[in-house]
Write an enzyme that holds these catalytic residues in place. Sequence first.
Site, short mmCIF file in Angstrom:
data_model
loop_
_atom_site.label_atom_id
_atom_site.label_comp_id
_atom_site.label_asym_id
_atom_site.label_seq_id
_atom_site.Cartn_x
_atom_site.Cartn_y
_atom_site.Cartn_z
N GLN A 250 0.84 -1.20 0.00
CA GLN A 250 0.00 0.00 0.00
C GLN A 250 0.87 1.25 0.00
O GLN A 250 1.56 1.53 0.98
CB GLN A 250 -0.91 -0.03 1.23
CG GLN A 250 -1.86 1.13 1.35
CD GLN A 250 -2.81 0.93 2.51
OE1 GLN A 250 -3.53 -0.07 2.56
NE2 GLN A 250 -2.82 1.86 3.44
N SER B 126 1.29 6.48 2.72
CA SER B 126 2.04 7.41 3.56
C SER B 126 3.28 7.94 2.86
O SER B 126 3.92 7.24 2.06
CB SER B 126 2.45 6.73 4.86
OG SER B 126 1.33 6.37 5.62
N GLU C 291 -8.02 -1.60 6.55
CA GLU C 291 -6.72 -1.72 7.19
C GLU C 291 -6.85 -1.61 8.71
O GLU C 291 -6.24 -2.40 9.45
CB GLU C 291 -5.79 -0.62 6.68
CG GLU C 291 -4.41 -0.65 7.32
CD GLU C 291 -3.54 0.53 6.90
OE1 GLU C 291 -2.32 0.37 6.85
OE2 GLU C 291 -4.09 1.61 6.64
#
Length: 415
Positions: A134, A137, A252
């Site tokens: 993923q 961030s 998540e």
Amino acid sequence: MMRVSVTDGDSVAEVVAAVEQWVAAEVPQAWRTAAAAGPGALRAVRSVTDYRHWYPAFARSGLVVPTWPPEYGGLGISDAAARAIEEVLRPLRLNRLNPLGLNNAAAALFSHGTEQQRLRFLPPIVHNEEKWCQLFSEPGAGSDLASLATRAVPDGDDWVITGQKVWTTWADEADFAMLLARTDPQQPKHKGLTYFLLDMHQAGVQVRPLRQITGECEFNEVFLDGARVPDAHRVGELNDGWRVSASTLSSERQMVSGSGSGGMGRLGGFSAERLITLAQETGRWPDPVIRGKIMRLWAQERVRGWTNARVRSALSAGQSPGAASSIGKVHQASLNQQIQDLMVDLLGTAAVAWPATDDPDALPPEVHGMLRSLANATEGGTTDINKNILGERVLGLPREPDPWKGKPWKDVPRS
């Protein structure tokens, strides 16, 4: 290697009987015998490599995601039947591989993907043929994810991606990534974002490991320099990526909520059940103070499991868990750290010294779990951010003031 023969019209008893028949035919006898003796015996006869080699049989059975439609790799059965299946499989500890694909990527594909995208990506996820990570961030966009700066610029039928991501779990193993990138800097920060599915095996993607206190490198930083994504791998509408990402982020949080969440097995350490056996093994069980501490944590773990089960039921019913997934996430972060701290306390001097060796597995698992649990308050969204979500969306408290709300992203100060 067979597929379990069940239909949505079968009774729970018929489903259970079919699964028991599959277990008898497909799960090695040594594993079944060891499972009856407990987790320790199972680990002694089944290595990680053994399990990965056998996993295709599990994937072909449809039992990895039994509520998914058959065309995506499931069995298309009810949530009640799926819970009964889990009870049959629980002693065998058949962990799902590729959790970021099964949870995070699948959530976005089911909610916002096209049928073509679901047929292309979901079956390989189930079979662990294409692993996922993923890319959300960034160094300057962690808790404030919407401020991310990675750009996606159109080029014909493709998008060209430039930027940097960080704290990306298993990026070094991934074949594809969920990517959130900015496609319109003229819009406010929560707007102008688009959700893509990025092929990690291309020249424009560089992965660098970040070593943890445990010695492992689960997390990575990822540099994107001219990486390309076809527009066919865009999920949802252009500039609507924040809404699409909500499915992934909610899944998540639920995945890293621990007991009953059905997700990641690397959260750190053992469950409260292990506290009981460890206290008995170390002679601490007769101490009423120790027993009290253990049972308080055991009870909290049961509550956490029930909370997560409610979230899973909502997901199975096609609903979004929304802010409710933050409840389990906040509870898990603190609870798991308390459990692992007590685990080390019960271990005594064995937790602070052990024989010198080059074997990376020589670190006592209880110590490894305690060290790994330090990340629980950060991964899946920090505890503080999740408390804000609960305060605003569950308790109805006023939002924190934001002087830049509604301003174009390009004009908002960034770190």
